[in-house]
Design a protein around this motif. Structure first.
Motif, PDB file in Angstrom:
ATOM      1  N   GLY A 125       2.398   9.511   6.022  1.00 40.15           N
ATOM      2  CA  GLY A 125       0.940   9.679   5.792  1.00 40.15           C
ATOM      3  C   GLY A 125       0.558   9.142   4.260  1.00 40.15           C
ATOM      4  N   PHE A 126       1.584   8.239   3.601  1.00 44.50           N
ATOM      5  CA  PHE A 126       1.304   7.500   2.408  1.00 44.50           C
ATOM      6  C   PHE A 126       0.915   6.115   2.699  1.00 44.50           C
ATOM      7  CE2 PHE A 126       3.647  11.391   1.040  1.00 44.50           C
ATOM      8  CZ  PHE A 126       3.044  11.630   0.131  1.00 44.50           C
ATOM      9  N   GLU A 127       0.115   5.779   1.714  1.00 47.38           N
ATOM     10  CA  GLU A 127      -0.226   4.210   1.616  1.00 47.38           C
ATOM     11  C   GLU A 127       0.178   3.577   0.488  1.00 47.38           C
ATOM     12  OE1 GLU A 127      -4.528   2.176   1.296  1.00 47.38           O
ATOM     13  OE2 GLU A 127      -4.415   3.019   3.253  1.00 47.38           O
ATOM     14  N   ILE A 128       1.021   2.389   0.915  1.00 49.85           N
ATOM     15  CA  ILE A 128       1.573   1.844  -0.426  1.00 49.85           C
ATOM     16  C   ILE A 128       0.791   0.732  -0.919  1.00 49.85           C
ATOM     17  CG2 ILE A 128       3.697   0.525  -1.238  1.00 49.85           C
ATOM     18  CD1 ILE A 128       4.483   3.304   0.035  1.00 49.85           C
ATOM     19  N   HIS A 129       0.653   0.763  -2.222  1.00 56.06           N
ATOM     20  CA  HIS A 129      -0.319  -0.129  -3.005  1.00 56.06           C
ATOM     21  C   HIS A 129       0.008  -1.573  -2.262  1.00 56.06           C
ATOM     22  CE1 HIS A 129      -2.793  -2.063  -5.790  1.00 56.06           C
ATOM     23  NE2 HIS A 129      -3.300  -1.006  -6.290  1.00 56.06           N
ATOM     24  N   GLN A 130      -0.937  -2.340  -2.272  1.00 55.30           N
ATOM     25  CA  GLN A 130      -0.923  -3.675  -1.610  1.00 55.30           C
ATOM     26  C   GLN A 130      -0.360  -4.741  -2.879  1.00 55.30           C
ATOM     27  OE1 GLN A 130      -0.894  -4.873   1.416  1.00 55.30           O
ATOM     28  NE2 GLN A 130      -1.117  -2.763   1.627  1.00 55.30           N
ATOM     29  N   ASN A 131      -0.666  -4.819  -4.065  1.00 56.10           N
ATOM     30  CA  ASN A 131      -0.200  -5.376  -5.197  1.00 56.10           C
ATOM     31  C   ASN A 131       1.176  -5.463  -5.337  1.00 56.10           C
ATOM     32  OD1 ASN A 131       0.697  -5.450  -8.364  1.00 56.10           O
ATOM     33  ND2 ASN A 131      -1.087  -7.023  -7.956  1.00 56.10           N
ATOM     34  N   GLN A 132       2.084  -6.600  -5.544  1.00 52.89           N
ATOM     35  CA  GLN A 132       3.475  -6.654  -5.451  1.00 52.89           C
ATOM     36  C   GLN A 132       4.030  -5.657  -6.364  1.00 52.89           C
ATOM     37  OE1 GLN A 132       5.226 -10.375  -5.045  1.00 52.89           O
ATOM     38  NE2 GLN A 132       7.210  -9.622  -6.117  1.00 52.89           N
ATOM     39  N   THR A 133       3.364  -5.806  -7.596  1.00 55.07           N
ATOM     40  CA  THR A 133       3.919  -5.093  -8.911  1.00 55.07           C
ATOM     41  C   THR A 133       3.530  -3.498  -8.748  1.00 55.07           C
ATOM     42  OG1 THR A 133       3.599  -7.050 -10.462  1.00 55.07           O
ATOM     43  CG2 THR A 133       3.776  -4.806 -11.354  1.00 55.07           C
ATOM     44  N   GLU A 134       2.624  -3.297  -8.236  1.00 61.05           N
ATOM     45  CA  GLU A 134       2.370  -1.731  -7.966  1.00 61.05           C
ATOM     46  C   GLU A 134       3.288  -1.328  -6.654  1.00 61.05           C
ATOM     47  OE1 GLU A 134       0.059   0.650  -9.599  1.00 61.05           O
ATOM     48  OE2 GLU A 134       0.282  -0.620 -10.924  1.00 61.05           O
ATOM     49  N   SER A 135       3.385  -2.044  -5.932  1.00 63.11           N
ATOM     50  CA  SER A 135       4.110  -1.642  -5.000  1.00 63.11           C
ATOM     51  C   SER A 135       5.712  -1.511  -5.188  1.00 63.11           C
ATOM     52  CB  SER A 135       4.195  -2.539  -3.826  1.00 63.11           C
ATOM     53  OG  SER A 135       5.122  -2.548  -2.735  1.00 63.11           O
ATOM     54  N   MET A 136       6.179  -2.378  -6.138  1.00 59.49           N
ATOM     55  CA  MET A 136       7.531  -2.368  -6.698  1.00 59.49           C
ATOM     56  C   MET A 136       7.696  -0.890  -7.617  1.00 59.49           C
ATOM     57  SD  MET A 136       9.265  -4.432  -5.372  1.00 59.49           S
ATOM     58  CE  MET A 136      10.735  -4.308  -6.277  1.00 59.49           C
ATOM     59  N   GLN A 137       6.554  -0.473  -8.304  1.00 59.57           N
ATOM     60  CA  GLN A 137       6.859   0.932  -8.805  1.00 59.57           C
ATOM     61  C   GLN A 137       6.414   2.006  -7.750  1.00 59.57           C
ATOM     62  OE1 GLN A 137       4.793   0.677 -12.569  1.00 59.57           O
ATOM     63  NE2 GLN A 137       2.607   0.754 -11.543  1.00 59.57           N
ATOM     64  N   ILE A 138       6.241   1.705  -6.451  1.00 57.99           N
ATOM     65  CA  ILE A 138       6.164   2.390  -5.521  1.00 57.99           C
ATOM     66  C   ILE A 138       4.917   3.399  -5.695  1.00 57.99           C
ATOM     67  CG2 ILE A 138       6.789   3.810  -3.643  1.00 57.99           C
ATOM     68  CD1 ILE A 138       9.781   2.671  -4.171  1.00 57.99           C
ATOM     69  N   HIS A 139       3.844   2.843  -6.038  1.00 57.77           N
ATOM     70  CA  HIS A 139       2.549   3.463  -6.212  1.00 57.77           C
ATOM     71  C   HIS A 139       2.169   3.882  -4.824  1.00 57.77           C
ATOM     72  CE1 HIS A 139      -1.453   4.751  -7.431  1.00 57.77           C
ATOM     73  NE2 HIS A 139      -1.879   4.231  -6.339  1.00 57.77           N
ATOM     74  N   CYS A 140       1.805   4.992  -4.332  1.00 65.44           N
ATOM     75  CA  CYS A 140       1.360   5.232  -3.213  1.00 65.44           C
ATOM     76  C   CYS A 140       0.276   6.422  -3.217  1.00 65.44           C
ATOM     77  CB  CYS A 140       2.467   5.769  -2.066  1.00 65.44           C
ATOM     78  SG  CYS A 140       3.641   7.249  -3.062  1.00 65.44           S
ATOM     79  N   ASP A 141      -0.401   6.137  -2.064  1.00 65.62           N
ATOM     80  CA  ASP A 141      -1.618   7.343  -1.893  1.00 65.62           C
ATOM     81  C   ASP A 141      -1.536   8.209  -0.722  1.00 65.62           C
ATOM     82  OD1 ASP A 141      -2.937   6.264  -4.263  1.00 65.62           O
ATOM     83  OD2 ASP A 141      -3.576   4.736  -2.986  1.00 65.62           O
ATOM     84  N   TYR A 142      -1.548   9.499  -0.746  1.00 64.39           N
ATOM     85  CA  TYR A 142      -1.688  10.357   0.228  1.00 64.39           C
ATOM     86  C   TYR A 142      -2.818  10.232   1.056  1.00 64.39           C
ATOM     87  CZ  TYR A 142      -1.104  13.957   3.583  1.00 64.39           C
ATOM     88  OH  TYR A 142      -0.799  14.800   4.807  1.00 64.39           O
ATOM     89  N   LYS A 143      -2.821   9.749   2.391  1.00 60.32           N
ATOM     90  CA  LYS A 143      -4.182   9.576   2.953  1.00 60.32           C
ATOM     91  C   LYS A 143      -4.184  10.770   4.108  1.00 60.32           C
ATOM     92  CE  LYS A 143      -5.404   5.833   1.095  1.00 60.32           C
ATOM     93  NZ  LYS A 143      -6.487   5.848   0.062  1.00 60.32           N
ATOM     94  N   GLY A 144      -3.115  11.694   4.338  1.00 54.92           N
ATOM     95  CA  GLY A 144      -3.311  12.556   5.329  1.00 54.92           C
ATOM     96  C   GLY A 144      -3.676  12.101   6.702  1.00 54.92           C
TER      97      GLY A 144
END
Length: 167
Positions: free
Chosen positions: A148-167
């Motif tokens: 249920g997590f969504e990974i940030h679309q920006n490459q740099t943010e994705s590389m620090q694995i910024h994710c948002d729980y969307k349930g």
């Protein structure tokens, strides 16, 4: 809201990003992190480094100042990437609630650093580092998405694995 300190909790490693001493995360989001961890091989461990951060805390003021300086430095180093400033230096929900989390990966006991120079790591360097661990990165991101997590679309943010729980 759970308050996690450096160490381990229910099989999840916690290592607050400097200058924080704790990670605040919503209970349900943490439960989904535990579920994500259960889907990964024993050699791969999740490391939660950032969760909720209040704008009004002393650290909030520090972050505001460091972001201001960081934006200027980033734009000087990468003038063609100015369109990424909001994605990279914005709060990305970390100041809203504990469903916005940054995760790192520990492989065979060693933390993998996909951004050796933080957000100032060039895209070319990011791609080279990621290529070395692409199978692991994809396993982690796939498991996060399945839970249920969504990974940030920006490459740099994705590389620090910024994710948002969307349930």
């Amino acid at each position: 809201m759970l308050e996690l300190v450096k160490g381990e909790s229910q099989g999840i490693r916690v290592g607050p990003r400097w200058p924080s001493s704790k990670v605040l995360i919503e209970q349900n989001t943490f439960n989904k992190m535990v579920e994500t961890q259960s889907m990964l091989p024993p050699s791969v461990r999740l490391l939660i480094v950032r969760g909720y951060e209040s704008k009004s805390s002393n650290l909030g003021v520090f972050r505001l100042l460091s972001r201001w300086f960081g934006v200027r430095l980033f734009c000087t180093l990468y003038p063609k990437r100015k369109n990424e400033v909001t994605d990279i230096f914005g709060s990305n929900g970390h100041d809203v609630d504990g469903t916005h989390v940054d995760v790192s990966v520990v492989l065979n006991g060693k933390r993998l650093r996909f951004l050796p120079f933080g957000v100032f790591t060039s895209l070319t360097r990011q791609e080279a580092v990621a290529a070395q661990h692409l199978v692991v990165i994809n396993k982690v991101k796939d498991a996060l998405r399945q839970c249920g997590f969504e990974i940030h679309q920006n490459q740099t943010e994705s590389m620090q694995i910024h994710c948002d729980y969307k349930g």
